[in-house]
Scaffold this motif. Sequence first.
Motif, mmCIF file in Angstrom:
data_model
loop_
_atom_site.group_PDB
_atom_site.id
_atom_site.type_symbol
_atom_site.label_atom_id
_atom_site.label_comp_id
_atom_site.label_asym_id
_atom_site.label_seq_id
_atom_site.Cartn_x
_atom_site.Cartn_y
_atom_site.Cartn_z
ATOM 1 N N TYR A 136 -2.793 5.149 -4.004
ATOM 2 C CA TYR A 136 -1.582 4.738 -3.313
ATOM 3 C C TYR A 136 -0.364 5.562 -3.759
ATOM 4 C CZ TYR A 136 2.183 1.897 -1.397
ATOM 5 O OH TYR A 136 3.294 1.469 -0.711
ATOM 6 N N TRP A 157 -0.367 8.950 10.617
ATOM 7 C CA TRP A 157 -1.439 8.614 9.685
ATOM 8 C C TRP A 157 -2.323 7.530 10.295
ATOM 9 C CZ3 TRP A 157 -1.599 11.254 5.001
ATOM 10 C CH2 TRP A 157 -0.449 11.981 4.680
ATOM 11 N N CYS A 159 -5.204 4.468 9.045
ATOM 12 C CA CYS A 159 -5.766 3.699 7.931
ATOM 13 C C CYS A 159 -7.027 2.971 8.419
ATOM 14 C CB CYS A 159 -4.739 2.688 7.420
ATOM 15 S SG CYS A 159 -5.325 1.662 6.063
ATOM 16 N N PHE A 173 -0.174 4.680 12.192
ATOM 17 C CA PHE A 173 1.242 4.442 11.889
ATOM 18 C C PHE A 173 1.976 5.748 11.613
ATOM 19 C CE2 PHE A 173 -0.991 4.486 7.893
ATOM 20 C CZ PHE A 173 -0.128 5.075 6.984
ATOM 21 N N ILE A 176 5.726 4.218 6.994
ATOM 22 C CA ILE A 176 4.919 3.659 5.903
ATOM 23 C C ILE A 176 5.103 2.151 5.789
ATOM 24 C CG2 ILE A 176 6.650 3.957 4.076
ATOM 25 C CD1 ILE A 176 4.323 4.875 2.259
ATOM 26 N N LEU A 179 2.344 -0.038 7.195
ATOM 27 C CA LEU A 179 1.030 -0.057 6.549
ATOM 28 C C LEU A 179 0.868 -1.346 5.753
ATOM 29 C CD1 LEU A 179 -1.608 1.362 5.842
ATOM 30 C CD2 LEU A 179 -0.414 2.510 3.965
ATOM 31 N N TYR A 186 -9.638 0.820 1.411
ATOM 32 C CA TYR A 186 -9.286 1.502 2.650
ATOM 33 C C TYR A 186 -9.236 2.997 2.394
ATOM 34 C CZ TYR A 186 -7.735 -2.686 5.225
ATOM 35 O OH TYR A 186 -7.681 -3.878 5.898
ATOM 36 N N VAL A 188 -6.846 6.223 3.884
ATOM 37 C CA VAL A 188 -5.710 6.638 4.703
ATOM 38 C C VAL A 188 -5.824 8.140 4.904
ATOM 39 C CG1 VAL A 188 -3.205 6.862 4.846
ATOM 40 C CG2 VAL A 188 -4.215 4.769 3.926
#
Length: 551
Positions: A136, A157, A159, A173, A176, A179, A186, A188
């Motif tokens: 992250y 992006w 996810c 998305f 951010i 998200l 997950y 991304v």
Amino acid sequence: MTANIFTLSIKGHNIKKTKPLRMKEEAPGTALKPLVFRVDESTPRVVQSVLLERGWDKFDEQRQDVEDWNLYWRSSSFRMAEHVNVKPWQRLNHHPGTTTLTRKDCLAKHLAHMRRLYGEALYEFTPLTFIMPNDYTKFVAEYFKEKQVLGTKPSYWICKPAELSRGRGIVIFSDIRDLIFKGTSYVVQKYICNPFLVGRYKCDLRIYVCVTGFRPLTIYMYQEGLVRFATEKFDLSNLQDYYAHLTNSSINKSGVSYQKIKEVVGQGCKWTLSRFFSYLRNWDVDDLLLRQKINRMVILTVLAVAPSVPVASNCFELFGFDILIDENLKPWLLEVNYSPALTLDCSTDVSVKRNLVHDIIELIYLNGLRSEEEKCSVASLGSAKVSLGGCQRELRTAPNSPPYISLIHSPPYMSLIQFASRRSSKSSPAVQRAHVRVWPKHTRTSKLREMMNRQDLLLTREAAKSKPKLKAWRTPHKVLAQSEPHKTKRPGPAGVLPDAGHAPNDHAGNFVLIFPFNEATFGASRNGLNVKRIIQELQKLMNKQLSSDKS
């Protein structure tokens, strides 16, 4: 002795049968049963339908011996004990340990490892990927770095939940703040925002790949496949319209535009792969070059996980590779699917998937057991030459024992037990009983299996006396650049699971061998798995093809 055998149409729905083969030990008039397939509630209907068409019987545990079956096909994986206990006359449709290829986070880890070892350029076919939640912080840093470079332009992006399929849980998305994680794992990725469009509709390719073994590594590519379309026109200004951005058929078949006649695409949301390549040729696109890139992508992807897959016999794996083509005709690997869907939702599904299952059966050579059974029963005693996949092997038998050729090897029990021990400190009772042999009732399967077990030691000794002989390899460019699916089939069985000592057949039905593609890669896969040597051969092939394209 009567020696009439079954004759089956390879593709057709009409099945001709002559009188079943009788073994010498059988009393006149005794009919042996056909080969037997085993299923559960998850087995696709088309698999059962095709096997019944081909003259197989469905396993019935109420009236048949527990081991009296030849093929077990189901959607879920098998327990390790089932792999350990598989018999020489049986096949399983899953290989142990292959979920490392089909789970999105595991695949991302393996591909990242290969990029570190062999360079970014070789594995540039995957979008920039972050595994959540561990990455992250890295993702946030990359996100704001890109925002700074783009200024007011948006970045895109996607996810995806690591374990889900059919488009479930996907979020596309640009901000951010949109998200939101709802699960534990997950991935991304950078969203490919310049896809190749057909009539302004996004599409991806479902490529079918069958791995018939990991030692030696043997990969077949199916020359037909599916092209799956979004049912709304591609529009980056509306990322929430999944009918425009996701190509999953399970989503689009419920869209309002599914039945409409769409520009170029037409009705529905699927084409055959051959139709798509024909469409490309009409626009002067080099479809052979695109196929070569896809083949290399598949080989490099399987190589990423192959060293971690345990050695196992008598199993095969059908994968569904999802590949997106961008406007520059570069293929991108989106994901690899375990037990790719074989449901028949439309006429395109029927034409592709029914033939796919037929060709898988030919590829793994299960129907060839009948002809080999006949050879075992009618060949003369003493010395016999038997052909397997185009390779001759001489077998010397004891004066009173029947000639025999092994179609498959006994499973390497220790390799599987060691693999299982990583998950469990104590083997299950089934694993501990791996070497116990049970002799079931006298059926076609049991007769075949008695012959196979009776001569295991003989074949092992004979194979050890002589060095393996390689067939002449086809030109790699031709093998890796099939432009059209094969329109005709060879008479009789067309393929065989690779023997440890011989090169595999170059094709079976519409399956074409893409690995190994020369003697060097065959040797590098047969004796262990020398990934570095294989990568070197791939790079040589890529350079040769690049030079050929420039000239």
